[in-house]
Design a protein around this motif. Structure first.
Motif, PDB file in Angstrom:
ATOM      1  N   ASP A  60       1.442  -7.597   1.269  1.00  0.00           N
ATOM      2  CA  ASP A  60       0.556  -8.757   1.104  1.00  0.00           C
ATOM      3  C   ASP A  60      -0.430  -8.528  -0.041  1.00  0.00           C
ATOM      4  O   ASP A  60      -0.669  -9.422  -0.852  1.00  0.00           O
ATOM      5  N   ASP A  63       1.276  -8.705  -3.391  1.00  0.00           N
ATOM      6  CA  ASP A  63       1.557 -10.101  -3.731  1.00  0.00           C
ATOM      7  C   ASP A  63       0.284 -10.900  -4.028  1.00  0.00           C
ATOM      8  O   ASP A  63       0.317 -11.868  -4.789  1.00  0.00           O
ATOM      9  N   LEU A  67      -6.690 -10.589  -2.217  1.00  0.00           N
ATOM     10  CA  LEU A  67      -6.696 -10.954  -0.795  1.00  0.00           C
ATOM     11  C   LEU A  67      -7.927 -10.382  -0.102  1.00  0.00           C
ATOM     12  O   LEU A  67      -8.231  -9.192  -0.206  1.00  0.00           O
ATOM     13  N   PRO A  91      -2.287 -15.908  -5.009  1.00  0.00           N
ATOM     14  CA  PRO A  91      -0.977 -15.259  -4.884  1.00  0.00           C
ATOM     15  C   PRO A  91      -0.239 -15.267  -6.225  1.00  0.00           C
ATOM     16  O   PRO A  91      -0.276 -16.247  -6.959  1.00  0.00           O
ATOM     17  N   PHE A  95       4.417 -17.968  -2.202  1.00  0.00           N
ATOM     18  CA  PHE A  95       3.679 -17.571  -1.009  1.00  0.00           C
ATOM     19  C   PHE A  95       3.984 -18.559   0.098  1.00  0.00           C
ATOM     20  O   PHE A  95       3.880 -19.772  -0.095  1.00  0.00           O
ATOM     21  N   SER A  96       4.396 -18.031   1.233  1.00  0.00           N
ATOM     22  CA  SER A  96       4.734 -18.856   2.391  1.00  0.00           C
ATOM     23  C   SER A  96       5.777 -19.915   2.003  1.00  0.00           C
ATOM     24  O   SER A  96       5.733 -21.045   2.464  1.00  0.00           O
TER      25      SER A  96
END
Length: 137
Positions: A60, A63, A67, A91, A95-96
């Motif tokens: 995470d 990426d 964060l 990001p 992402f997602s």
């Protein structure tokens, strides 16, 4: 001390423990993660264990280098924690499942934790994908 006072103290202790966990994540102190995460931890139904949980968080951060976990809401009813986390980040790529590709986005994550023996045993997490989609359109 009656039972409700005990329960309130337990809830305060669990909230304090959770805040230390979030601080650990924000400091990227992966070596201390085992203080908070059980060796057999499960995330969204996937048995990751501590090593897999750590690998997920490290990915995470690769990426999303900026964060940062910010607690918006926090409710403790031992052994459970319910938290709404807020992210304001950039990001690098997809992402997602969304092509964020370096755009700054702000979104919440709703997450529940089951604690066992002072460590996170199970996590259920949902990112508000619609909030990200709205910012990309």
């Amino acid at each position: 001390m009656d039972e409700s006072e005990d329960e309130s103290e337990d809830a305060r202790d669990l909230r304090a423990l959770y805040r230390r966990y979030i601080d650990c994540l924000n400091r990227r102190d992966w070596d201390s993660l085992g203080e908070f995460v059980a060796p057999d931890a499960i995330h969204n139904g996937r048995p990751l264990g501590l090593a897999g949980y750590r690998a997920m968080l490290e990915q995470d951060v690769r990426d999303i280098p900026d964060l940062r976990f910010e607690i918006e809401l926090l409710v403790a009813e031992p052994p459970l924690i319910a938290s709404r986390l807020r992210f304001d980040c950039t990001p690098r790529h997809v992402f997602s499942g969304l092509p964020v590709n370096g755009r700054r986005v702000t979104f919440p994550e709703n997450v529940f934790y089951a604690w066992r023996d002072g460590k996170i045993a199970q996590v259920w997490s949902i990112v508000d994908k619609a909030a990200i989609e709205a910012q990309l359109s």
